[in-house]
Design a protein around this motif. Structure first.
Motif, PDB file in Angstrom:
ATOM      1  N   ARG A  22      -6.825   1.851  -6.656  1.00  7.70           N
ATOM      2  CA  ARG A  22      -6.486   3.221  -6.237  1.00  7.70           C
ATOM      3  C   ARG A  22      -6.425   4.163  -7.440  1.00  7.70           C
ATOM      4  NH1 ARG A  22      -3.371   3.121  -1.553  1.00  7.70           N
ATOM      5  NH2 ARG A  22      -3.269   5.388  -1.609  1.00  7.70           N
TER       6      ARG A  22
ATOM      7  N   GLN B 190       0.842  -1.211   0.000  1.00  5.45           N
ATOM      8  CA  GLN B 190       0.000   0.000   0.000  1.00  5.45           C
ATOM      9  C   GLN B 190       0.873   1.254   0.000  1.00  5.45           C
ATOM     10  OE1 GLN B 190      -3.090   0.111  -0.612  1.00  5.45           O
ATOM     11  NE2 GLN B 190      -4.355  -1.317   0.531  1.00  5.45           N
TER      12      GLN B 190
ATOM     13  N   VAL C  22      -8.957   4.266   0.866  1.00  7.42           N
ATOM     14  CA  VAL C  22      -8.126   3.079   0.599  1.00  7.42           C
ATOM     15  C   VAL C  22      -8.910   1.855   1.068  1.00  7.42           C
ATOM     16  CG1 VAL C  22      -5.948   1.914   1.155  1.00  7.42           C
ATOM     17  CG2 VAL C  22      -6.027   4.418   1.031  1.00  7.42           C
TER      18      VAL C  22
END
Ligand code: HEM
Length: 498
Positions: free
Chosen positions: A457, A144, A342
């Motif tokens: 994303r 991430q 997220v």
């Protein structure tokens, strides 16, 4: 008659005799295929080198003409039935990787380049844990954080300012930094580079251009692979970035071996592949250090090119097919209501359309698009109902499976819904971008995780438009891996309002 003429005539007679033998008496003579291919490598050279990476595509036509089993050289057989894929590439197969072919990569010692199945099992068992599903979930924050950096830079430096981004480079940066940090505990920092450029991957891509020449003239591959670093640097300054990567791996290993060193794993906070390898080989000599460095290079190069290409393919189709892009966005909004939200890997894995979209991106990016040659053991083997004597090289590729029209109707169409119909689960077996069996991709769990996180994303945050892109999808040729022809994928983007 002069001596030279006599030698020439003898050579000619020998050649003709050899061709005649290959065509009539050779154990594979009964299998159909082009005559020239059966006797001489010129046939493949024409499609590989003169026509630039067209052999894989031409094989489709050969199967239409000759049927499911085609002889493509004096000792090579190419097969088309998807079921045969799982006869060749399966767990505990007695077939081995083709030494002559895999030594072209100059990675003979790595798990990828190892021919013997027993040796491979031993090497692979050391690495498996580093790429298990459990490890991926443990290191999710690491992945991430790379995606954070990617989307932040896209927002700050490209979105809304009318500056197009080379998506190919941007995806390359996120994949190389992820795989290097994940594997070695040290990120290559490409996400911080101007235009997301990577010297190492540019060098890798350059090498890839030469692959088919090396395939037919292996001596050149050996010369290139065994040159001292300084000479390679002098002769091929563009290719040096890749050699530097290997040097870098050696330094990291030597650093780990030095007891006084402030070792990278302390910084990494997770066991790296070198930690695991050094546990398995506690007192490495020079040869072993060579091997460990080759494992490092293999993991980074294998993990970057393939994932980058799958991301590019998915992006291009999502932008060219509004119905795909819109459905993806609708689904992403369920778990990421705000543009900067997220979602966890677990949440993303539960999204059916995103998952189908990724499968379709993997299907049409192929992973390795070229041949995965395997050698039949001495006792012979029966595949697709035909018996092949020991030493036969049998070959399949993802392209032939992914374009099987019975499994994937209108196979050249990008259509994620084919993975959502009833019984679609049965299709999963034929998504072979990662290959199958014991030589299947080591990094597939990491690759899936990267695809989930990057696609989610990027598509959630940005409205994107292709920039000067020609044709549907991405035009590639087969240099074993897919090589992009024409401009690399570029986009303009702006941050979504909702
Ligand atoms: C979309 C992404 C990926 C695709 C489609 C892919 C595909 C493949 C395929 C087809 C092979 C088998 C090659 C052969 O039989 O010669 C392979 C092997 C391998 N891949 Fe991947 N790969 C991907 C990502 C990754 C990543 C992220 C890593 C590293 C973390 C990785 C590391 C490896 C290694 C080390 C091997 C050799 C395995 C062995 O022989 O034991 N790959 N990959």
């Amino acid at each position: 008659m002069g001596y030279a003429t006599a030698v020439l005539i003898a050579l000619l007679v020998y050649r003709l005799g050899l061709y005649l033998y290959r065509y009539t008496l050779h154990p594979l003579a009964k299998f159909p295929g082009p005559r020239l291919a059966a006797v001489s490598s010129l046939y493949q050279i024409y499609y590989d080198i003169i026509k630039d990476g067209q052999l894989t595509y031409h094989l489709q036509d050969l199967h239409k003409k000759y049927g499911p089993i085609v002889r493509i050289s004096h000792n090579e057989i190419h097969l088309s039935p998807p079921s045969a894929y799982h006869e060749i590439y399966r767990l505990n197969t007695p077939l081995i990787k083709h030494h002559g072919f895999y030594q072209l990569f100059n990675l003979s010692n790595s798990s990828f380049g190892t021919v013997s199945n027993a040796d491979h099992r031993r090497k692979r068992s050391v690495l498996n844990q580093s790429f298990s599903r459990r490890t991926i979930f443990e290191l999710e924050p690491l992945v991430q954080s790379k995606v954070d950096r990617l989307v932040q830079r896209l927002e700050d430096e490209y979105a809304g300012v009318g500056r197009e981004v080379c998506v190919h480079n941007a995806y390359q940066a996120v994949t190389i930094d992820t795989v290097s940090d994940f594997s070695f505990g040290i990120s290559y920092g490409v996400l911080n580079n101007a235009d997301f450029r990577s010297r190492a991957m540019e060098a890798f891509d350059k090498q890839q251009e030469a692959f088919l020449v090396f395939k037919h003239f292996p001596l050149l591959a050996r010369l290139a692979g065994n040159m001292p670093f300084w000479l390679a640097n002098l002769l091929m300054p563009d290719g040096a970035g890749f050699l530097e990567m290997e040097q870098d791996c050696r330094h990291q290993i030597q650093h780990l071996l030095s007891p006084a060193a402030d070792t990278p794993p302390a910084k990494a906070g997770h066991p790296t592949i070198f930690n695991r390898l050094l546990e398995a080989y506690p007192d490495p000599d020079e040869k072993t250090i060579d091997y460990l460095a080759k494992e490092g290079v293999t993991v980074v190069s294998a993990g970057t090119h393939t994932t980058r290409h799958a991301l590019c393919v998915g992006t291009v189709y999502a932008l060219q097919k509004p119905e795909v892009g819109e459905r993806l966005l609708r689904e992403l909004r369920e778990v990421m209501p705000g543009v900067r939200d997220v979602a966890s890997l677990k949440e993303l894995e539960s999204l059916p359309y995103l998952t189908a979209f990724m499968k379709e991106s993997l299907r049409l990016s192929y992973g390795v698009v070229g041949p995965l040659p395997r050698v039949v053991p001495a006792e012979g083997a029966t595949i697709a109902g035909a018996f092949f004597p020991g030493g036969t090289v049998v070959i399949m590729d993802s392209y032939i499976v992914h374009h099987n029209e019975d499994l994937f109707p209108s196979s050249h169409e990008f259509d994620p819904t084919r993975w959502l119909v009833p019984n679609a689960k049965e299709l999963d077996k034929y998504l072979v971008s990662f290959s199958a069996g014991s030589r299947q991709c080591l990094g597939m769990n990491l690759a899936w995780a990267e695809l989930y996180m990057v696609f989610a994303r990027v598509f959630r945050r940005f409205e994107m438009e292709l920039y000067e892109h020609e044709g549907e999808g991405i035009k590639i040729v087969e240099h074993w891996l897919p090589t992009v022809r024409g401009e690399k994928v570029r986009c303009t983007l702006k941050v979504r309002e909702v």
